[in-house]
Design a protein around this motif. Structure first.
Motif, PDB file in Angstrom:
ATOM      1  N   ALA A 240       0.831  -1.203   0.000  1.00  0.00           N
ATOM      2  CA  ALA A 240       0.000   0.000   0.000  1.00  0.00           C
ATOM      3  C   ALA A 240       0.870   1.258   0.000  1.00  0.00           C
ATOM      4  O   ALA A 240       0.539   2.251  -0.667  1.00  0.00           O
ATOM      5  CB  ALA A 240      -0.924  -0.006   1.207  1.00  0.00           C
ATOM      6  N   LEU A 241       1.957   1.235   0.732  1.00  0.00           N
ATOM      7  CA  LEU A 241       2.870   2.392   0.751  1.00  0.00           C
ATOM      8  C   LEU A 241       3.473   2.623  -0.631  1.00  0.00           C
ATOM      9  O   LEU A 241       3.610   3.775  -1.073  1.00  0.00           O
ATOM     10  CB  LEU A 241       3.962   2.168   1.783  1.00  0.00           C
ATOM     11  N   ALA A 242       3.845   1.543  -1.328  1.00  0.00           N
ATOM     12  CA  ALA A 242       4.393   1.682  -2.678  1.00  0.00           C
ATOM     13  C   ALA A 242       3.343   2.251  -3.625  1.00  0.00           C
ATOM     14  O   ALA A 242       3.638   3.118  -4.468  1.00  0.00           O
ATOM     15  CB  ALA A 242       4.889   0.327  -3.181  1.00  0.00           C
ATOM     16  N   PHE A 243       2.110   1.790  -3.488  1.00  0.00           N
ATOM     17  CA  PHE A 243       1.016   2.284  -4.322  1.00  0.00           C
ATOM     18  C   PHE A 243       0.733   3.755  -4.022  1.00  0.00           C
ATOM     19  O   PHE A 243       0.458   4.550  -4.930  1.00  0.00           O
ATOM     20  CB  PHE A 243      -0.222   1.427  -4.077  1.00  0.00           C
ATOM     21  N   LEU A 244       0.823   4.131  -2.753  1.00  0.00           N
ATOM     22  CA  LEU A 244       0.658   5.527  -2.358  1.00  0.00           C
ATOM     23  C   LEU A 244       1.709   6.400  -3.035  1.00  0.00           C
ATOM     24  O   LEU A 244       1.397   7.483  -3.562  1.00  0.00           O
ATOM     25  CB  LEU A 244       0.770   5.636  -0.842  1.00  0.00           C
ATOM     26  N   ALA A 245       2.951   5.938  -3.057  1.00  0.00           N
ATOM     27  CA  ALA A 245       4.028   6.701  -3.689  1.00  0.00           C
ATOM     28  C   ALA A 245       3.776   6.872  -5.183  1.00  0.00           C
ATOM     29  O   ALA A 245       4.014   7.956  -5.747  1.00  0.00           O
ATOM     30  CB  ALA A 245       5.362   6.008  -3.450  1.00  0.00           C
ATOM     31  N   LEU A 246       3.281   5.830  -5.829  1.00  0.00           N
ATOM     32  CA  LEU A 246       3.000   5.904  -7.262  1.00  0.00           C
ATOM     33  C   LEU A 246       1.922   6.941  -7.566  1.00  0.00           C
ATOM     34  O   LEU A 246       2.066   7.756  -8.487  1.00  0.00           O
ATOM     35  CB  LEU A 246       2.574   4.528  -7.772  1.00  0.00           C
ATOM     36  N   GLN A 247       0.849   6.926  -6.798  1.00  0.00           N
ATOM     37  CA  GLN A 247      -0.226   7.901  -7.011  1.00  0.00           C
ATOM     38  C   GLN A 247       0.251   9.315  -6.707  1.00  0.00           C
ATOM     39  O   GLN A 247      -0.116  10.273  -7.410  1.00  0.00           O
ATOM     40  CB  GLN A 247      -1.434   7.548  -6.127  1.00  0.00           C
ATOM     41  N   GLY A 248       1.075   9.451  -5.670  1.00  0.00           N
ATOM     42  CA  GLY A 248       1.620  10.761  -5.343  1.00  0.00           C
ATOM     43  C   GLY A 248       2.499  11.305  -6.455  1.00  0.00           C
ATOM     44  O   GLY A 248       2.501  12.515  -6.726  1.00  0.00           O
ATOM     45  N   LEU A 249       3.222  10.430  -7.133  1.00  0.00           N
ATOM     46  CA  LEU A 249       4.066  10.846  -8.247  1.00  0.00           C
ATOM     47  C   LEU A 249       3.218  11.387  -9.394  1.00  0.00           C
ATOM     48  O   LEU A 249       3.561  12.410 -10.006  1.00  0.00           O
ATOM     49  CB  LEU A 249       4.925   9.672  -8.719  1.00  0.00           C
TER      50      LEU A 249
END
Length: 309
Positions: free
Chosen positions: A116-125
């Motif tokens: 979920a943290l990795a997915f959060l980073a992707l959306q934030g990018l």
């Protein structure tokens, strides 16, 4: 062994493509971003579009900047998804105690916290790439919202009106459209922002009626619990402030009859919502909550027509 995908959550759009057509391995992440519940990004997007339309009226332009509106659309989807992902990471223990949320991807075990943290980073990018297309002042204004977004998930643990903090975050677009158009903010944008905050508090109080019993058991605070039997009065006050602040913003921006006619229709719809509130009807509360998208689009259409006229 990987757990089977959970069924659609109670407040998801039935038969949404994310649940029917997306690859099975991707579906939990789409649910984490609330893709099957598009009302969230619509409600995040609408203050952006209102602000862009009001800026066009003030500048004497025939319509809001189409590129800005497209960027706001992409950014709203990405940042709403990022916000929901962050919220679910923070609330994963609370979510197990509420019927409507215990089947979310993290508490149900479909997505790990690390993933979920990795997915959060992707959306934030994605959100960052969108934000960098605007002028420097708008970029700084966008970054300023992150503190409020980070704070919101914790508010329901000790603050009886967490919807106010949600309003600060979800209404931020009322500043962004103006900042993108002019590279500055003034009283008009602030009034529109205050009106949008009041709107968010009102509609999210209606939304919170779905969870009022579970929230009481879990110790989660909300404006629906705070207002109690006077929830109609509470939402009515919020919506009254919405109309007052927005009307003042329209006057300062030099809006014409079409905008005020749209605001009148918007007012009728908000009044209809207040009249239909029933604390015991969770399904009805969800329908009222979702109806804000159409009301907001009518207001945006009227403001766009005002610029054309």
């Amino acid at each position: 062994m990987q757990r089977p995908a959970a069924p659609s959550l109670p407040d998801a759009v039935r038969g949404h493509w994310a649940d029917r057509l997306a690859p099975a391995g991707l579906r939990p992440y789409l649910r984490l971003a609330r893709i099957e519940r598009p009302i969230g990004w619509w409600l995040l997007l609408l203050p952006c579009w209102w602000s862009a339309a009001l800026a066009a009226i003030h500048a004497g332009q025939p319509w809001p900047d189409p590129l800005h509106c497209l960027l706001f659309l992409i950014g709203a989807v990405a940042m709403r998804g990022a916000g929901c992902t962050y919220n679910d990471i923070v609330d994963r223990d609370l979510d197990t105690r509420v019927e409507r949320t215990r089947q979310r991807p993290i508490p149900s075990g479909q997505v790990t916290v690390k993933a979920a943290l990795a997915f959060l980073a992707l959306q934030g990018l994605v959100g960052l790439l969108v934000l960098l297309q605007f002028n420097g002042f708008a970029v700084a204004t966008g970054f300023a919202s992150l503190g409020v977004v980070a704070l919101y998930p914790f508010m329901k643990r000790f603050f009886w009106m967490p919807q106010i903090v949600l309003g600060f975050a979800f209404a931020w677009g009322a500043l962004m459209g103006w900042a993108a158009a002019f590279g500055s903010l003034d009283g008009t944008a602030v009034l529109l922002y205050l009106g949008s905050i009041s709107w968010v508090v009102g509609y999210d109080t209606i939304y919170a009626l779905q969870d009022i019993e579970d929230d009481e058991i879990a110790g989660i605070k909300s404006s629906a619990r705070f207002f109690g039997e006077r929830v109609k009065l509470g939402v009515g006050i919020c919506y009254g402030l919405t109309l007052a602040f927005m009307g003042a913003a329209f006057v300062l921006a030099g809006a014409g009859p079409a905008s005020f006619a749209g605001l009148g229709l918007f007012a009728l719809h908000l009044g209809w919502q207040v009249a239909r509130i029933d604390r015991s009807d969770g399904a009805g509360a969800l329908r009222l909550f979702r109806s804000n998208r159409d009301a907001g689009l009518v207001l945006f259409a009227a403001m766009t027509l005002d610029g054309l006229l």
